[in-house]
Motif scaffolding. Structure first.
Motif, PDB file in Angstrom:
ATOM      1  N   GLU A 165     -22.383-100.534  61.514  1.00 59.40           N
ATOM      2  CA  GLU A 165     -22.607-100.559  60.069  1.00 59.40           C
ATOM      3  C   GLU A 165     -21.826-101.647  59.342  1.00 59.40           C
ATOM      4  OE1 GLU A 165     -21.914 -96.722  58.393  1.00 59.40           O
ATOM      5  OE2 GLU A 165     -23.200 -95.694  59.829  1.00 59.40           O
ATOM      6  N   ASP A 166     -20.653-102.021  59.875  1.00 57.70           N
ATOM      7  CA  ASP A 166     -19.805-102.985  59.162  1.00 57.70           C
ATOM      8  C   ASP A 166     -19.978-104.422  59.659  1.00 57.70           C
ATOM      9  OD1 ASP A 166     -18.806-100.862  57.731  1.00 57.70           O
ATOM     10  OD2 ASP A 166     -16.995-100.641  58.967  1.00 57.70           O
ATOM     11  N   VAL A 167     -20.874-104.650  60.582  1.00 59.21           N
ATOM     12  CA  VAL A 167     -21.042-105.991  61.165  1.00 59.21           C
ATOM     13  C   VAL A 167     -21.897-106.855  60.241  1.00 59.21           C
ATOM     14  CG1 VAL A 167     -21.990-107.306  63.097  1.00 59.21           C
ATOM     15  CG2 VAL A 167     -20.795-105.147  63.518  1.00 59.21           C
ATOM     16  N   THR A 168     -21.395-108.034  59.911  1.00 60.26           N
ATOM     17  CA  THR A 168     -22.114-108.937  59.010  1.00 60.26           C
ATOM     18  C   THR A 168     -22.358-110.327  59.600  1.00 60.26           C
ATOM     19  OG1 THR A 168     -20.026-109.634  57.979  1.00 60.26           O
ATOM     20  CG2 THR A 168     -21.198-107.784  56.962  1.00 60.26           C
ATOM     21  N   ASN A 169     -21.650-110.682  60.674  1.00 62.46           N
ATOM     22  CA  ASN A 169     -21.746-112.063  61.169  1.00 62.46           C
ATOM     23  C   ASN A 169     -22.948-112.291  62.084  1.00 62.46           C
ATOM     24  OD1 ASN A 169     -20.419-110.407  63.120  1.00 62.46           O
ATOM     25  ND2 ASN A 169     -19.575-112.211  64.141  1.00 62.46           N
ATOM     26  N   VAL A 170     -23.530-111.215  62.650  1.00 62.31           N
ATOM     27  CA  VAL A 170     -24.742-111.338  63.450  1.00 62.31           C
ATOM     28  C   VAL A 170     -25.661-110.164  63.122  1.00 62.31           C
ATOM     29  CG1 VAL A 170     -23.605-112.580  65.340  1.00 62.31           C
ATOM     30  CG2 VAL A 170     -23.735-110.083  65.412  1.00 62.31           C
ATOM     31  N   HIS A 171     -26.940-110.310  63.516  1.00 60.57           N
ATOM     32  CA  HIS A 171     -27.933-109.293  63.197  1.00 60.57           C
ATOM     33  C   HIS A 171     -28.795-108.993  64.423  1.00 60.57           C
ATOM     34  CE1 HIS A 171     -26.894-111.282  59.359  1.00 60.57           C
ATOM     35  NE2 HIS A 171     -26.976-110.052  58.874  1.00 60.57           N
ATOM     36  N   PHE A 172     -29.519-107.902  64.355  1.00 57.99           N
ATOM     37  CA  PHE A 172     -30.420-107.525  65.435  1.00 57.99           C
ATOM     38  C   PHE A 172     -31.351-108.686  65.770  1.00 57.99           C
ATOM     39  CE2 PHE A 172     -34.671-106.071  66.671  1.00 57.99           C
ATOM     40  CZ  PHE A 172     -34.370-105.392  67.840  1.00 57.99           C
ATOM     41  N   GLY A 173     -31.461-108.990  67.071  1.00 58.22           N
ATOM     42  CA  GLY A 173     -32.353-110.052  67.519  1.00 58.22           C
ATOM     43  C   GLY A 173     -31.735-111.419  67.609  1.00 58.22           C
ATOM     44  N   ASP A 174     -30.531-111.597  67.053  1.00 57.96           N
ATOM     45  CA  ASP A 174     -29.861-112.902  67.138  1.00 57.96           C
ATOM     46  C   ASP A 174     -29.488-113.221  68.582  1.00 57.96           C
ATOM     47  OD1 ASP A 174     -29.967-113.329  64.430  1.00 57.96           O
ATOM     48  OD2 ASP A 174     -27.852-112.834  64.055  1.00 57.96           O
ATOM     49  N   ILE A 208     -23.722-104.953  77.117  1.00 53.07           N
ATOM     50  CA  ILE A 208     -22.307-104.739  76.818  1.00 53.07           C
ATOM     51  C   ILE A 208     -22.130-104.408  75.339  1.00 53.07           C
ATOM     52  CG2 ILE A 208     -21.445-106.243  78.659  1.00 53.07           C
ATOM     53  CD1 ILE A 208     -21.103-108.459  76.593  1.00 53.07           C
ATOM     54  N   VAL A 209     -21.011-103.773  75.035  1.00 47.79           N
ATOM     55  CA  VAL A 209     -20.617-103.497  73.657  1.00 47.79           C
ATOM     56  C   VAL A 209     -19.305-104.228  73.391  1.00 47.79           C
ATOM     57  CG1 VAL A 209     -19.788-101.725  72.061  1.00 47.79           C
ATOM     58  CG2 VAL A 209     -21.813-101.298  73.477  1.00 47.79           C
ATOM     59  N   VAL A 210     -19.272-105.048  72.333  1.00 46.79           N
ATOM     60  CA  VAL A 210     -18.091-105.854  72.020  1.00 46.79           C
ATOM     61  C   VAL A 210     -17.810-105.784  70.525  1.00 46.79           C
ATOM     62  CG1 VAL A 210     -18.473-107.445  73.932  1.00 46.79           C
ATOM     63  CG2 VAL A 210     -19.436-107.965  71.695  1.00 46.79           C
ATOM     64  N   HIS A 211     -16.561-106.063  70.160  1.00 52.47           N
ATOM     65  CA  HIS A 211     -16.197-106.167  68.747  1.00 52.47           C
ATOM     66  C   HIS A 211     -16.855-107.421  68.176  1.00 52.47           C
ATOM     67  CE1 HIS A 211     -13.854-106.545  65.081  1.00 52.47           C
ATOM     68  NE2 HIS A 211     -13.351-105.335  65.295  1.00 52.47           N
ATOM     69  N   SER A 212     -17.308-107.349  66.956  1.00 55.03           N
ATOM     70  CA  SER A 212     -18.054-108.459  66.352  1.00 55.03           C
ATOM     71  C   SER A 212     -17.232-109.741  66.238  1.00 55.03           C
ATOM     72  CB  SER A 212     -18.570-108.054  64.970  1.00 55.03           C
ATOM     73  OG  SER A 212     -17.506-107.731  64.093  1.00 55.03           O
ATOM     74  N   ARG A 213     -15.899-109.626  66.210  1.00 53.54           N
ATOM     75  CA  ARG A 213     -15.091-110.842  66.069  1.00 53.54           C
ATOM     76  C   ARG A 213     -15.087-111.684  67.341  1.00 53.54           C
ATOM     77  NH1 ARG A 213     -10.950-106.881  66.327  1.00 53.54           N
ATOM     78  NH2 ARG A 213      -9.606-107.034  68.160  1.00 53.54           N
ATOM     79  N   TYR A 214     -15.571-111.125  68.440  1.00 54.18           N
ATOM     80  CA  TYR A 214     -15.556-111.843  69.714  1.00 54.18           C
ATOM     81  C   TYR A 214     -16.863-112.571  70.010  1.00 54.18           C
ATOM     82  CZ  TYR A 214     -11.171-109.500  70.905  1.00 54.18           C
ATOM     83  OH  TYR A 214      -9.867-109.070  70.919  1.00 54.18           O
ATOM     84  N   LEU A 215     -17.774-112.662  69.056  1.00 54.23           N
ATOM     85  CA  LEU A 215     -19.023-113.370  69.312  1.00 54.23           C
ATOM     86  C   LEU A 215     -19.513-114.067  68.057  1.00 54.23           C
ATOM     87  CD1 LEU A 215     -21.239-111.421  67.839  1.00 54.23           C
ATOM     88  CD2 LEU A 215     -21.256-110.225  70.013  1.00 54.23           C
ATOM     89  N   THR A 216     -20.453-114.970  68.263  1.00 53.39           N
ATOM     90  CA  THR A 216     -21.081-115.687  67.152  1.00 53.39           C
ATOM     91  C   THR A 216     -22.470-116.112  67.588  1.00 53.39           C
ATOM     92  OG1 THR A 216     -20.701-117.399  65.478  1.00 53.39           O
ATOM     93  CG2 THR A 216     -20.298-118.018  67.765  1.00 53.39           C
ATOM     94  N   ARG A 217     -23.252-116.653  66.656  1.00 51.54           N
ATOM     95  CA  ARG A 217     -24.616-117.065  66.991  1.00 51.54           C
ATOM     96  C   ARG A 217     -24.614-118.234  67.970  1.00 51.54           C
ATOM     97  NH1 ARG A 217     -25.155-115.970  61.423  1.00 51.54           N
ATOM     98  NH2 ARG A 217     -26.674-114.312  60.968  1.00 51.54           N
ATOM     99  N   LYS A 218     -25.553-118.208  68.882  1.00 51.24           N
ATOM    100  CA  LYS A 218     -25.708-119.277  69.873  1.00 51.24           C
ATOM    101  C   LYS A 218     -26.394-120.487  69.244  1.00 51.24           C
ATOM    102  CE  LYS A 218     -29.110-119.263  72.877  1.00 51.24           C
ATOM    103  NZ  LYS A 218     -29.685-120.633  72.702  1.00 51.24           N
TER     104      LYS A 218
END
Length: 309
Positions: A76-85, A103-113
């Protein structure tokens, strides 16, 4: 689903494909369908028990840190990526396990490709690029007209360090194995020296920073090559190296975790072609156990070894 895991610390024979169910998403987490993973030395160091005092003895433990894939769900609190990215990133080493179908990861550990990169290329970025960022930009503070020496300039971290330093206008010298010297020179390392010929680079003048990616340069030797105010940056500390460096007052440590927050900037540099990942060999995920064991034994070749799902 399957992932690579182990039930006790030890050699490559401890790894196996085990059944795995990703945990439920928390508010700040992302679930990723993995498309490619890159093998890092960290993966087998953790499995051997190098960090067991930190990651503990609760088994089974997963293997792998760096991945690229597609977002399946977000908290619910993730804003930097979205479903399907399409995304790439790494994992907290205390809960490693990227060599899995999901896998399940914290949002701060990933970004858009970056669109220009394949999943395999993007998987090569996280740990090497964030480590290079921490060393070159944060610790060495390389800028235009800086002169830097990179010991291990042809390795995964070293290659990104070269690219970052050159992009900031620095002059880059370095050392690597004899076979890799022509390729290193072609990327802009000048002069480039053979690892085995340390007297030659000790006489190459003074540098604003020494970055030892390989952990093979004696700290005292590196410090002797520095200009006044220069720094020796290390990513392979041992107690002896750390003590020697700390006593000098010119020794700094750099780790991938220090650069994780810069993944979006790293993605932008890859989009611009400043950072150029190098896939040396791609194998199917079904061959993960053999591929990891081979990499651990030194059979890696040029470029990164990637597993495709």
């Amino acid at each position: 689903m399957k992932r690579v895991q182990y039930d006790r610390y030890g050699g490559p024979e401890e790894m196996y494909f085990g059944d795995y169910t990703p945990p439920p998403l928390e508010r700040d987490q992302v679930r990723v369908k993995v498309k490619a993973v890159a093998i890092n030395p960290l993966d087998w160091k953790l499995r051997r028990g190098a960090m067991k005092l930190i990651i503990g003895r609760a088994f089974p433990k997963g293997v792998g840190s760096d991945y690229a894939g597609t977002v399946e769900a977000v908290g619910e609190d993730v804003t930097n990526v979205h479903f399907g990215d399409d995304v790439f990133g790494t994992m907290d080493f205390k809960i490693a396990g990227a060599f899995a179908e999901s896998i399940v990861v914290h949002s701060r550990y990933l970004t858009r490709k970056p669109e220009r990169l394949s999943f395999s290329e993007a998987a090569c970025l996280p740990i090497p690029a964030t480590t290079a960022w921490a060393a070159i930009i944060d610790k060495a503070q390389v800028r235009s007209e800086s002169r830097i020496f990179i010991n291990g300039c042809s390795g995964a971290v070293g290659a990104f360090a070269v690219q970052l330093a050159l992009a900031r206008g620095a002059a880059v010298a370095g050392s690597c194995g004899k076979a890799a010297m022509p390729a290193a020179k072609a990327t802009g390392v000048d002069p480039v020296f053979n690892y085995a010929d340390s007297p030659s680079y000790r006489e190459a003048g003074k540098f604003d920073a020494i970055f030892d990616t390989a952990g093979t340069m004696p700290v005292g030797e590196g410090i002797s090559m520095l200009k006044r105010g220069g720094v020796f940056v290390d990513i392979n500390p041992t107690p002896g190296r750390a003590i020697r460096g700390i006593l000098s007052g010119r020794y700094k440590l750099a780790f991938a975790t220090m650069g994780t927050e810069h993944l979006p900037e790293i993605a932008q540099l890859a989009t611009e072609g400043v950072l150029r990942p190098n896939v040396g060999l791609e194998k199917p995920f079904s061959e993960a156990l053999t591929a990891i064991a081979d990499a651990e034994s030194g059979f890696r070749g040029a470029g990164r070894l990637v597993l495709a799902l």
